[in-house]
Design a protein around this motif. Structure first.
Motif, PDB file in Angstrom:
ATOM      1  N   CYS A  70       4.398  16.567 -18.630  1.00 15.34           N
ATOM      2  CA  CYS A  70       4.417  15.506 -19.642  1.00 15.34           C
ATOM      3  C   CYS A  70       2.997  15.066 -20.006  1.00 15.34           C
ATOM      4  CB  CYS A  70       5.220  14.318 -19.147  1.00 15.34           C
ATOM      5  SG  CYS A  70       4.504  13.513 -17.699  1.00 15.34           S
ATOM      6  N   GLU A  71       2.901  14.356 -21.123  1.00  9.48           N
ATOM      7  CA  GLU A  71       1.609  13.858 -21.586  1.00  9.48           C
ATOM      8  C   GLU A  71       1.227  12.542 -20.917  1.00  9.48           C
ATOM      9  OE1 GLU A  71       1.234  13.952 -25.963  1.00  9.48           O
ATOM     10  OE2 GLU A  71       3.067  15.150 -25.899  1.00  9.48           O
ATOM     11  N   LYS A  72       2.215  11.736 -20.536  1.00  6.88           N
ATOM     12  CA  LYS A  72       1.947  10.390 -20.029  1.00  6.88           C
ATOM     13  C   LYS A  72       3.000  10.035 -18.998  1.00  6.88           C
ATOM     14  CE  LYS A  72      -0.004   6.245 -20.316  1.00  6.88           C
ATOM     15  NZ  LYS A  72       0.086   5.875 -18.920  1.00  6.88           N
ATOM     16  N   ILE A  73       2.585   9.305 -17.985  1.00 11.55           N
ATOM     17  CA  ILE A  73       3.513   8.727 -17.006  1.00 11.55           C
ATOM     18  C   ILE A  73       3.512   7.216 -17.219  1.00 11.55           C
ATOM     19  CG2 ILE A  73       3.916   8.233 -14.559  1.00 11.55           C
ATOM     20  CD1 ILE A  73       4.547  11.099 -15.070  1.00 11.55           C
ATOM     21  N   ASN A  74       4.688   6.638 -17.424  1.00 16.88           N
ATOM     22  CA  ASN A  74       4.842   5.181 -17.488  1.00 16.88           C
ATOM     23  C   ASN A  74       5.369   4.710 -16.151  1.00 16.88           C
ATOM     24  OD1 ASN A  74       6.077   4.743 -20.918  1.00 16.88           O
ATOM     25  ND2 ASN A  74       4.079   5.346 -20.193  1.00 16.88           N
ATOM     26  N   THR A  75       4.750   3.683 -15.597  1.00 19.53           N
ATOM     27  CA  THR A  75       5.182   3.107 -14.332  1.00 19.53           C
ATOM     28  C   THR A  75       5.371   1.619 -14.530  1.00 19.53           C
ATOM     29  OG1 THR A  75       3.854   4.752 -13.146  1.00 19.53           O
ATOM     30  CG2 THR A  75       4.588   2.836 -11.890  1.00 19.53           C
ATOM     31  N   GLY A  76       6.492   1.086 -14.058  1.00 17.46           N
ATOM     32  CA  GLY A  76       6.720  -0.342 -14.219  1.00 17.46           C
ATOM     33  C   GLY A  76       7.805  -0.872 -13.310  1.00 17.46           C
ATOM     34  N   ALA A  77       7.683  -2.159 -13.016  1.00 18.39           N
ATOM     35  CA  ALA A  77       8.687  -2.877 -12.233  1.00 18.39           C
ATOM     36  C   ALA A  77       9.100  -4.095 -13.049  1.00 18.39           C
ATOM     37  CB  ALA A  77       8.121  -3.299 -10.877  1.00 18.39           C
ATOM     38  N   LEU A  78      10.321  -4.083 -13.562  1.00 17.95           N
ATOM     39  CA  LEU A  78      10.784  -5.186 -14.396  1.00 17.95           C
ATOM     40  C   LEU A  78      11.698  -6.122 -13.615  1.00 17.95           C
ATOM     41  CD1 LEU A  78      11.453  -3.068 -17.567  1.00 17.95           C
ATOM     42  CD2 LEU A  78       9.558  -4.627 -17.202  1.00 17.95           C
ATOM     43  N   THR A 133       0.831  -1.203   0.000  1.00 22.05           N
ATOM     44  CA  THR A 133       0.000   0.000   0.000  1.00 22.05           C
ATOM     45  C   THR A 133       0.864   1.251   0.000  1.00 22.05           C
ATOM     46  OG1 THR A 133      -1.752  -1.182   1.155  1.00 22.05           O
ATOM     47  CG2 THR A 133      -1.820   1.222   1.268  1.00 22.05           C
ATOM     48  N   MET A 134       1.913   1.248   0.815  1.00 24.51           N
ATOM     49  CA  MET A 134       2.828   2.395   0.863  1.00 24.51           C
ATOM     50  C   MET A 134       3.522   2.597  -0.479  1.00 24.51           C
ATOM     51  SD  MET A 134       2.790   4.173   3.616  1.00 24.51           S
ATOM     52  CE  MET A 134       4.327   5.057   3.419  1.00 24.51           C
ATOM     53  N   LEU A 135       3.928   1.513  -1.129  1.00 28.32           N
ATOM     54  CA  LEU A 135       4.573   1.626  -2.436  1.00 28.32           C
ATOM     55  C   LEU A 135       3.630   2.270  -3.447  1.00 28.32           C
ATOM     56  CD1 LEU A 135       6.914   1.115  -4.390  1.00 28.32           C
ATOM     57  CD2 LEU A 135       6.007  -1.210  -4.718  1.00 28.32           C
ATOM     58  N   THR A 136       2.380   1.849  -3.449  1.00 31.13           N
ATOM     59  CA  THR A 136       1.393   2.433  -4.356  1.00 31.13           C
ATOM     60  C   THR A 136       1.200   3.915  -4.054  1.00 31.13           C
ATOM     61  OG1 THR A 136       0.266   0.312  -4.562  1.00 31.13           O
ATOM     62  CG2 THR A 136      -0.994   2.265  -5.165  1.00 31.13           C
ATOM     63  N   PHE A 137       1.096   4.250  -2.787  1.00 27.96           N
ATOM     64  CA  PHE A 137       0.930   5.640  -2.370  1.00 27.96           C
ATOM     65  C   PHE A 137       2.130   6.489  -2.792  1.00 27.96           C
ATOM     66  CE2 PHE A 137       1.609   8.885   0.972  1.00 27.96           C
ATOM     67  CZ  PHE A 137       0.475   9.648   0.762  1.00 27.96           C
ATOM     68  N   GLU A 138       3.326   6.003  -2.525  1.00 31.08           N
ATOM     69  CA  GLU A 138       4.530   6.757  -2.857  1.00 31.08           C
ATOM     70  C   GLU A 138       4.738   6.842  -4.374  1.00 31.08           C
ATOM     71  OE1 GLU A 138       7.736   5.216  -0.417  1.00 31.08           O
ATOM     72  OE2 GLU A 138       6.735   5.913   1.406  1.00 31.08           O
ATOM     73  N   ALA A 139       4.340   5.819  -5.114  1.00 33.42           N
ATOM     74  CA  ALA A 139       4.403   5.879  -6.578  1.00 33.42           C
ATOM     75  C   ALA A 139       3.475   6.976  -7.097  1.00 33.42           C
ATOM     76  CB  ALA A 139       4.045   4.534  -7.187  1.00 33.42           C
ATOM     77  N   GLY A 140       2.302   7.099  -6.488  1.00 41.59           N
ATOM     78  CA  GLY A 140       1.375   8.159  -6.872  1.00 41.59           C
ATOM     79  C   GLY A 140       1.937   9.538  -6.599  1.00 41.59           C
ATOM     80  N   ILE A 141       2.568   9.699  -5.456  1.00 47.24           N
ATOM     81  CA  ILE A 141       3.196  10.981  -5.105  1.00 47.24           C
ATOM     82  C   ILE A 141       4.304  11.314  -6.109  1.00 47.24           C
ATOM     83  CG2 ILE A 141       4.707  12.093  -3.405  1.00 47.24           C
ATOM     84  CD1 ILE A 141       3.118  10.655  -1.234  1.00 47.24           C
ATOM     85  N   ALA A 142       5.145  10.335  -6.407  1.00 45.19           N
ATOM     86  CA  ALA A 142       6.252  10.551  -7.349  1.00 45.19           C
ATOM     87  C   ALA A 142       5.714  10.894  -8.731  1.00 45.19           C
ATOM     88  CB  ALA A 142       7.142   9.316  -7.411  1.00 45.19           C
ATOM     89  N   ALA A 143       4.688  10.180  -9.172  1.00 43.60           N
ATOM     90  CA  ALA A 143       4.104  10.426 -10.498  1.00 43.60           C
ATOM     91  C   ALA A 143       3.500  11.825 -10.575  1.00 43.60           C
ATOM     92  CB  ALA A 143       3.062   9.363 -10.817  1.00 43.60           C
ATOM     93  N   GLN A 144       2.765  12.228  -9.535  1.00 41.99           N
ATOM     94  CA  GLN A 144       2.168  13.568  -9.531  1.00 41.99           C
ATOM     95  C   GLN A 144       3.246  14.648  -9.559  1.00 41.99           C
ATOM     96  OE1 GLN A 144      -0.359  13.244  -6.049  1.00 41.99           O
ATOM     97  NE2 GLN A 144      -2.179  13.172  -7.340  1.00 41.99           N
ATOM     98  N   ALA A 145       4.305  14.458  -8.791  1.00 48.61           N
ATOM     99  CA  ALA A 145       5.395  15.439  -8.767  1.00 48.61           C
ATOM    100  C   ALA A 145       6.078  15.508 -10.131  1.00 48.61           C
ATOM    101  CB  ALA A 145       6.401  15.083  -7.676  1.00 48.61           C
ATOM    102  N   LEU A 146       6.350  14.355 -10.733  1.00 53.36           N
ATOM    103  CA  LEU A 146       7.002  14.319 -12.039  1.00 53.36           C
ATOM    104  C   LEU A 146       6.137  14.985 -13.101  1.00 53.36           C
ATOM    105  CD1 LEU A 146       9.575  13.311 -13.420  1.00 53.36           C
ATOM    106  CD2 LEU A 146       8.398  11.146 -13.847  1.00 53.36           C
TER     107      LEU A 146
END
Length: 133
Positions: free
Chosen positions: A75-83, A56-69
């Motif tokens: 930008c037009e699009k945010i790509n998020t991924g874990a490879l 849950t924290m990872l999802t929350f922090e990913a959202g914060i990072a994406a919004q800040a970026l």
């Protein structure tokens, strides 16, 4: 056990800030504004290896990072991924994309030659992201 950042992640990124769970880092490639979230947990390779609370924290922090970026880059699009095919330590990529960028519409991985930031530019961009958080 103690959390130790993978040596490749350490070599390829700049530190932005330590969040509640993750070490937020800037990928050293100016072609794409690109953040990396690394959960500060030892020996974790997959999201499902995290506790439910850490997921849950990872999802929350990913959202914060994406919004800040998005705010910093417009930008037009945010790509998020874990490879994790090369670096096994769990880390989440958050990448600002725009139609017509160097790899559009494909993935950024393995495309062309990395263009590193100057240290001053990396610090300035990291500060802008941190201010947006």
């Amino acid at each position: 056990m103690t959390f130790i950042l993978d040596s490749k992640l350490n070599a390829d990124t700049f530190s932005v800030v330590k969040l509640g769970l993750c070490d937020l880092r800037l990928m050293n490639d100016r072609r794409w504004p690109w953040l990396i979230l690394v959960p500060q947990r030892p020996d974790i390779t997959e999201i499902h290896d995290l506790t439910p609370l850490d997921q849950t924290m990872l999802t929350f922090e990913a959202g914060i990072a994406a919004q800040a970026l998005k705010s910093v880059t417009n930008c037009e699009k945010i790509n998020t991924g874990a490879l994790g095919n090369i670096v096994r330590q769990l880390h989440l990529h958050v990448i600002a994309r725009n139609v017509g960028d160097a790899a559009w519409p494909g993935p950024v991985w393995g495309h062309g030659t990395r263009e590193p930031y100057s240290e001053n530019d990396a610090r300035a961009f990291a500060k802008a992201v941190l201010d947006a958080i």
